[in-house]
Design a protein around this motif. Sequence first.
Motif, PDB file in Angstrom:
ATOM      1  N   MET A 288       0.804  -0.988   0.134  1.00 34.15           N
ATOM      2  CA  MET A 288       0.003  -0.020   0.048  1.00 34.15           C
ATOM      3  C   MET A 288       0.861   1.121   0.103  1.00 34.15           C
ATOM      4  O   MET A 288       0.405   2.284  -0.587  1.00 34.15           O
ATOM      5  CB  MET A 288      -0.977   0.018   1.187  1.00 34.15           C
ATOM      6  CG  MET A 288      -2.123   1.015   1.166  1.00 34.15           C
ATOM      7  SD  MET A 288      -2.936   0.646  -0.219  1.00 34.15           S
ATOM      8  CE  MET A 288      -4.490   1.373   0.181  1.00 34.15           C
ATOM      9  N   ASP A 289       2.037   1.344   0.621  1.00 39.91           N
ATOM     10  CA  ASP A 289       2.841   2.140   0.649  1.00 39.91           C
ATOM     11  C   ASP A 289       3.345   2.846  -0.593  1.00 39.91           C
ATOM     12  O   ASP A 289       3.488   3.759  -1.013  1.00 39.91           O
ATOM     13  CB  ASP A 289       3.928   2.263   1.654  1.00 39.91           C
ATOM     14  CG  ASP A 289       3.582   2.141   3.143  1.00 39.91           C
ATOM     15  OD1 ASP A 289       2.638   2.812   3.470  1.00 39.91           O
ATOM     16  OD2 ASP A 289       4.441   1.629   3.916  1.00 39.91           O
ATOM     17  N   LEU A 290       3.609   1.654  -1.343  1.00 41.32           N
ATOM     18  CA  LEU A 290       4.058   1.962  -2.751  1.00 41.32           C
ATOM     19  C   LEU A 290       3.068   2.839  -3.611  1.00 41.32           C
ATOM     20  O   LEU A 290       3.518   3.681  -4.400  1.00 41.32           O
ATOM     21  CB  LEU A 290       4.141   0.614  -3.636  1.00 41.32           C
ATOM     22  CG  LEU A 290       4.721   0.416  -5.083  1.00 41.32           C
ATOM     23  CD1 LEU A 290       6.312   1.203  -4.840  1.00 41.32           C
ATOM     24  CD2 LEU A 290       4.815  -1.000  -5.294  1.00 41.32           C
ATOM     25  N   VAL A 291       1.761   2.522  -3.299  1.00 35.43           N
ATOM     26  CA  VAL A 291       0.574   3.217  -3.996  1.00 35.43           C
ATOM     27  C   VAL A 291       0.623   4.630  -3.567  1.00 35.43           C
ATOM     28  O   VAL A 291       0.694   5.820  -4.396  1.00 35.43           O
ATOM     29  CB  VAL A 291      -0.822   2.564  -3.921  1.00 35.43           C
ATOM     30  CG1 VAL A 291      -1.786   3.642  -4.398  1.00 35.43           C
ATOM     31  CG2 VAL A 291      -0.835   1.441  -4.542  1.00 35.43           C
ATOM     32  N   PHE A 292       0.854   5.029  -2.231  1.00 36.98           N
ATOM     33  CA  PHE A 292       0.868   6.338  -1.751  1.00 36.98           C
ATOM     34  C   PHE A 292       2.045   7.099  -2.232  1.00 36.98           C
ATOM     35  O   PHE A 292       2.010   8.078  -2.564  1.00 36.98           O
ATOM     36  CB  PHE A 292       0.542   6.158  -0.211  1.00 36.98           C
ATOM     37  CG  PHE A 292      -0.595   5.883   0.202  1.00 36.98           C
ATOM     38  CD1 PHE A 292      -1.736   6.582  -0.061  1.00 36.98           C
ATOM     39  CD2 PHE A 292      -0.731   4.945   1.050  1.00 36.98           C
ATOM     40  CE1 PHE A 292      -3.052   6.314   0.418  1.00 36.98           C
ATOM     41  CE2 PHE A 292      -2.113   4.492   1.533  1.00 36.98           C
ATOM     42  CZ  PHE A 292      -3.060   5.262   1.462  1.00 36.98           C
ATOM     43  N   ASP A 293       3.201   6.269  -2.359  1.00 32.18           N
ATOM     44  CA  ASP A 293       4.434   6.933  -2.906  1.00 32.18           C
ATOM     45  C   ASP A 293       4.283   7.415  -4.287  1.00 32.18           C
ATOM     46  O   ASP A 293       4.904   8.297  -4.537  1.00 32.18           O
ATOM     47  CB  ASP A 293       5.669   5.935  -2.575  1.00 32.18           C
ATOM     48  CG  ASP A 293       5.922   5.877  -1.186  1.00 32.18           C
ATOM     49  OD1 ASP A 293       5.863   6.406  -0.263  1.00 32.18           O
ATOM     50  OD2 ASP A 293       6.959   4.759  -0.931  1.00 32.18           O
ATOM     51  N   SER A 294       3.676   6.536  -4.928  1.00 29.69           N
ATOM     52  CA  SER A 294       3.391   6.755  -6.362  1.00 29.69           C
ATOM     53  C   SER A 294       2.603   8.078  -6.572  1.00 29.69           C
ATOM     54  O   SER A 294       2.666   8.835  -7.528  1.00 29.69           O
ATOM     55  CB  SER A 294       2.770   5.478  -6.987  1.00 29.69           C
ATOM     56  OG  SER A 294       3.522   4.690  -7.180  1.00 29.69           O
ATOM     57  N   VAL A 295       1.674   8.420  -5.875  1.00 25.93           N
ATOM     58  CA  VAL A 295       0.950   9.495  -5.967  1.00 25.93           C
ATOM     59  C   VAL A 295       1.289  10.632  -5.118  1.00 25.93           C
ATOM     60  O   VAL A 295       0.384  11.442  -5.312  1.00 25.93           O
ATOM     61  CB  VAL A 295      -0.959   9.342  -5.746  1.00 25.93           C
ATOM     62  CG1 VAL A 295      -1.095   8.006  -6.789  1.00 25.93           C
ATOM     63  CG2 VAL A 295      -0.980   8.731  -4.440  1.00 25.93           C
ATOM     64  N   ALA A 296       2.254  10.704  -4.387  1.00 26.77           N
ATOM     65  CA  ALA A 296       2.705  11.710  -3.618  1.00 26.77           C
ATOM     66  C   ALA A 296       2.784  13.118  -4.126  1.00 26.77           C
ATOM     67  O   ALA A 296       2.540  13.950  -3.761  1.00 26.77           O
ATOM     68  CB  ALA A 296       3.733  11.203  -2.845  1.00 26.77           C
ATOM     69  N   GLY A 297       3.236  12.769  -5.666  1.00 23.76           N
ATOM     70  CA  GLY A 297       3.653  14.276  -6.249  1.00 23.76           C
ATOM     71  C   GLY A 297       2.275  14.673  -7.278  1.00 23.76           C
ATOM     72  O   GLY A 297       2.377  15.670  -8.060  1.00 23.76           O
ATOM     73  N   LEU A 298       1.055  14.063  -6.852  1.00 19.37           N
ATOM     74  CA  LEU A 298       0.077  14.458  -7.489  1.00 19.37           C
ATOM     75  C   LEU A 298      -0.375  15.824  -7.751  1.00 19.37           C
ATOM     76  O   LEU A 298      -0.693  16.464  -8.599  1.00 19.37           O
ATOM     77  CB  LEU A 298      -1.150  13.508  -7.377  1.00 19.37           C
ATOM     78  CG  LEU A 298      -2.339  13.522  -8.206  1.00 19.37           C
ATOM     79  CD1 LEU A 298      -1.956  13.063  -9.710  1.00 19.37           C
ATOM     80  CD2 LEU A 298      -3.391  12.717  -7.716  1.00 19.37           C
ATOM     81  N   GLY A 299      -0.296  16.355  -6.318  1.00 23.93           N
ATOM     82  CA  GLY A 299      -0.552  17.887  -6.105  1.00 23.93           C
ATOM     83  C   GLY A 299       0.461  18.624  -7.118  1.00 23.93           C
ATOM     84  O   GLY A 299       0.049  19.583  -7.732  1.00 23.93           O
TER      85      GLY A 299
END
Length: 138
Positions: free
Chosen positions: A1-12
Amino acid sequence: MDLVFDSVAGLGNFALYFLISIALLFVFKIAYTFVTPHDEWKLVKEDKNNAAAIGFGGAVIGFAVALSGAVSNSHNLVDFGVWGVVAIIAQCFAFALLRFTFMPKIVERIDNNETSAGIILASVSIAVGLLNAACMTY
């Protein structure tokens, strides 16, 4: 799950840079239309002028290439905005360079729907965009 959150961390940041890029694209369209003596939108939309469509399309692509260089190399949003304006100026300069040196009758030729003139304008615009993006890699 951390991998998903890391992937979208730069979405903003992506969204912010993307929205500013789209805004700069609209500013470019206005600035470019102001610099050129013909109305590209009228020539393309109403007159169905292929030369104008090709030339303006190349200018938009050249600007987008330069803008992508600005995004890739900027340190923050202000830096990106400054280099985005530089990209607008460079693309307007490309048109002026072509008009006042290599092809003094470029405006007349595009008004007359000469496809070859549109291709040359697109080529110069894309080339300037590529050079502009490369020069932003300081």
